[in-house]
Scaffold this active site. Structure first.
Site, short mmCIF file in Angstrom:
data_model
loop_
_atom_site.label_atom_id
_atom_site.label_comp_id
_atom_site.label_asym_id
_atom_site.label_seq_id
_atom_site.Cartn_x
_atom_site.Cartn_y
_atom_site.Cartn_z
N CYS A 17 1.81 3.05 22.14
CA CYS A 17 2.73 2.42 21.18
C CYS A 17 2.45 2.84 19.74
O CYS A 17 3.37 2.93 18.93
CB CYS A 17 2.70 0.91 21.32
SG CYS A 17 1.07 0.19 21.09
N HIS A 110 -0.21 -4.08 20.13
CA HIS A 110 1.08 -3.40 20.24
C HIS A 110 1.66 -3.17 18.85
O HIS A 110 1.73 -4.08 18.03
CB HIS A 110 2.08 -4.21 21.07
CG HIS A 110 3.42 -3.53 21.19
ND1 HIS A 110 3.59 -2.35 21.86
CD2 HIS A 110 4.64 -3.86 20.68
CE1 HIS A 110 4.85 -1.97 21.79
NE2 HIS A 110 5.51 -2.87 21.07
N ASN A 127 11.34 -0.63 18.34
CA ASN A 127 10.27 -1.02 19.26
C ASN A 127 10.38 -0.21 20.55
O ASN A 127 11.42 -0.21 21.22
CB ASN A 127 10.40 -2.52 19.57
CG ASN A 127 9.17 -3.08 20.24
OD1 ASN A 127 8.44 -2.37 20.93
ND2 ASN A 127 8.94 -4.37 20.05
#
Length: 242
Positions: A17, A110, A127
């Protein structure tokens, strides 16, 4: 016209991520996990020298975790700076968040990016756990930032000059989204925080809170449009009388 096909976007792959957030911000395949691991190792070596003892794993590990220091160092190549949301330097961002370039957000290891393209009314949530970028109205951007801050996210304001990208060029030519498009785009943020080791399954969703948020957004957008029409009416009356 839709901007989404022109936006560079990486879907979640493994635990990468941080890589996805950086590349979404810069709008290109600028960094790999290997690049970030190299930066992490260099930072660990420097910290070892400062502390006079061996430091390992503070800035990265084999799970795919990368620290904020790694991300800051990666962005320094582009003369981009990360400003903590709660700092004195971020006062303007808290007051008028739509005027900033982008935000990098973090919770439970994250990372994800919220980015503006060219104009203050073209914000997107990038995202990597989503299927695709999602549009954010100016009103919803502010509400979303407040929501994720309340949920414990660390938010960093991105300052500097972004690399040029096709999506910025196209966004500058697009008209403002209509009120109908804004309402359609207001999908509540799930509130889920994804741990790198959870494959995107951790966190819980409070349906009632999300419903209230969606209603607040819709009401805010409706009030904003009504205020705009009333302002136009007053200006016409002031100019032409009646």
């Amino acid at each position: 016209m839709d901007l989404i096909p022109d936006i560079f976007f990486e879907k979640q792959e493994g635990n990468l991520c941080a890589q996805h957030a950086l590349n979404a911000l810069l709008q290109g395949s600028y960094f790999t996990a290997v690049d970030l691991a190299d930066i992490g190792r260099e930072l660990d070596v420097k910290e070892s020298i400062v502390h006079g003892r061996h430091v390992s794993g503070n800035n990265y590990d084999d799970s795919g975790y990368f620290s904020i220091q790694v991300i800051q160092q990666a962005l320094s190549v582009w003369d981009l700076e990360l400003i903590p949301w709660g700092s004195e330097q971020a006062v303007n961002a808290r007051e008028e968040p739509q005027n900033e370039l982008a935000y990098i957000c973090h919770l439970h290891q994250h990372w994800f990016t919220l980015r503006r393209f060219a104009v203050p009314w073209r914000w997107y949530n990038l995202n990597s756990t989503q299927k695709a970028p999602t549009y954010l109205s100016e009103t919803y951007l502010g509400l979303l930032l407040q929501q994720i801050q309340d949920e414990g996210y660390s938010i960093f304001v991105v300052r500097g000059t972004m690399p040029k990208c096709p999506a910025d060029d196209k966004a500058a030519l697009l008209p403002r989204p209509s009120i109908q498009e804004k309402n359609k785009a207001c999908v509540p943020f799930s509130g889920k925080a994804y741990r790198l080791t959870d494959s995107g399954t951790s966190g819980t969703t409070n349906d009632q809170e999300e419903q209230h948020l969606a209603q607040a957004i819709e009401a805010s957008l409706r009030d904003s449009e009504q205020q705009r029409m009333e302002d136009m009416r007053r200006k016409r009356l002031a100019r032409f009388g009646g």
